[in-house]
Design an enzyme around this catalytic site. Sequence first.
Site, short mmCIF file in Angstrom:
data_model
loop_
_atom_site.label_atom_id
_atom_site.label_comp_id
_atom_site.label_asym_id
_atom_site.label_seq_id
_atom_site.Cartn_x
_atom_site.Cartn_y
_atom_site.Cartn_z
N HIS A 66 20.17 92.53 55.51
CA HIS A 66 19.49 93.83 55.58
C HIS A 66 19.47 94.47 54.20
O HIS A 66 18.46 94.99 53.76
CB HIS A 66 20.18 94.76 56.58
CG HIS A 66 19.45 96.07 56.75
ND1 HIS A 66 19.79 96.98 57.71
CD2 HIS A 66 18.42 96.64 56.07
CE1 HIS A 66 18.99 98.04 57.63
NE2 HIS A 66 18.15 97.85 56.62
N GLU A 120 14.03 98.00 49.68
CA GLU A 120 15.44 97.80 49.36
C GLU A 120 15.71 97.92 47.86
O GLU A 120 16.71 98.51 47.44
CB GLU A 120 15.91 96.44 49.88
CG GLU A 120 15.98 96.35 51.40
CD GLU A 120 16.96 97.34 52.00
OE1 GLU A 120 18.10 97.44 51.50
OE2 GLU A 120 16.58 98.04 52.96
N HIS A 124 17.79 101.15 46.86
CA HIS A 124 19.17 100.77 46.60
C HIS A 124 19.35 100.00 45.29
O HIS A 124 20.27 100.27 44.52
CB HIS A 124 19.70 99.91 47.76
CG HIS A 124 19.66 100.60 49.08
ND1 HIS A 124 20.51 101.63 49.42
CD2 HIS A 124 18.86 100.39 50.17
CE1 HIS A 124 20.24 102.04 50.65
NE2 HIS A 124 19.25 101.30 51.13
#
Length: 231
Positions: A66, A120, A124
């Site tokens: 994930h 992502e 992040h």
Amino acid sequence: MMKNPSLLIKVLALQCLVVLSSCSSKESDFDFFYFVQQWAGAYCDTRGHHCCYPKSGKPAADFSIHGLWPNYADGTYPSNCDRSNSFDASEIRDLESRLEREWPSLACPSSDGTTFWSHEWNKHGTCAESILDEHSYFQAALDLKEKTNLLGALKTAGIEPNDELYNLEDIKQAIQAEVGYEPWIECNRDGEGYSQLYQVYLCVDTSAKNLIECPVRPRGNCASRIQFPSF
């Protein structure tokens, strides 16, 4: 030319303080990563939720990545740290086949994963760019997936994705026996209200190479016995 030297010194000192303040508040400084893997069977079975297989077809019945998320030891986390360094698919072209297998998107509509990976990295990955460039970030996540065989660990302990209920502590202990550190388990609820094994969090040092004990764990609750849904 400035006639008052003391005023010049004060101006320079103020400029230095502004620079230092900016550097000290830089969001790319963090304490550890959460490496998060999800079980597709739970994602697709979540109450009120739908999933779509990638354009490449149904993923393998295995845990998939994930994300690799920088976090602070106080439980907060940075996000979207550098909007000038947006995701560039050409940077990870050589990793695409592995990413499609190990980091597939299950969101609807069906996709090739690029939107997921872009999210992502932008949210992040940019917060770790002082340590990992885009290619290194995705490579690090793939390497961590390779060294943490969650499904193998659970099967060795007799815990199978067969819609049966298992003790939460048995699941934790099976994974800890494999990776050496206690995981944090996130659960979802299916349409019948069962608490299901959804995501596994492991903590990683700031090099993105070594598993560590988690400095802090996310909030959330699982039942004492949870379902491991089939996929």
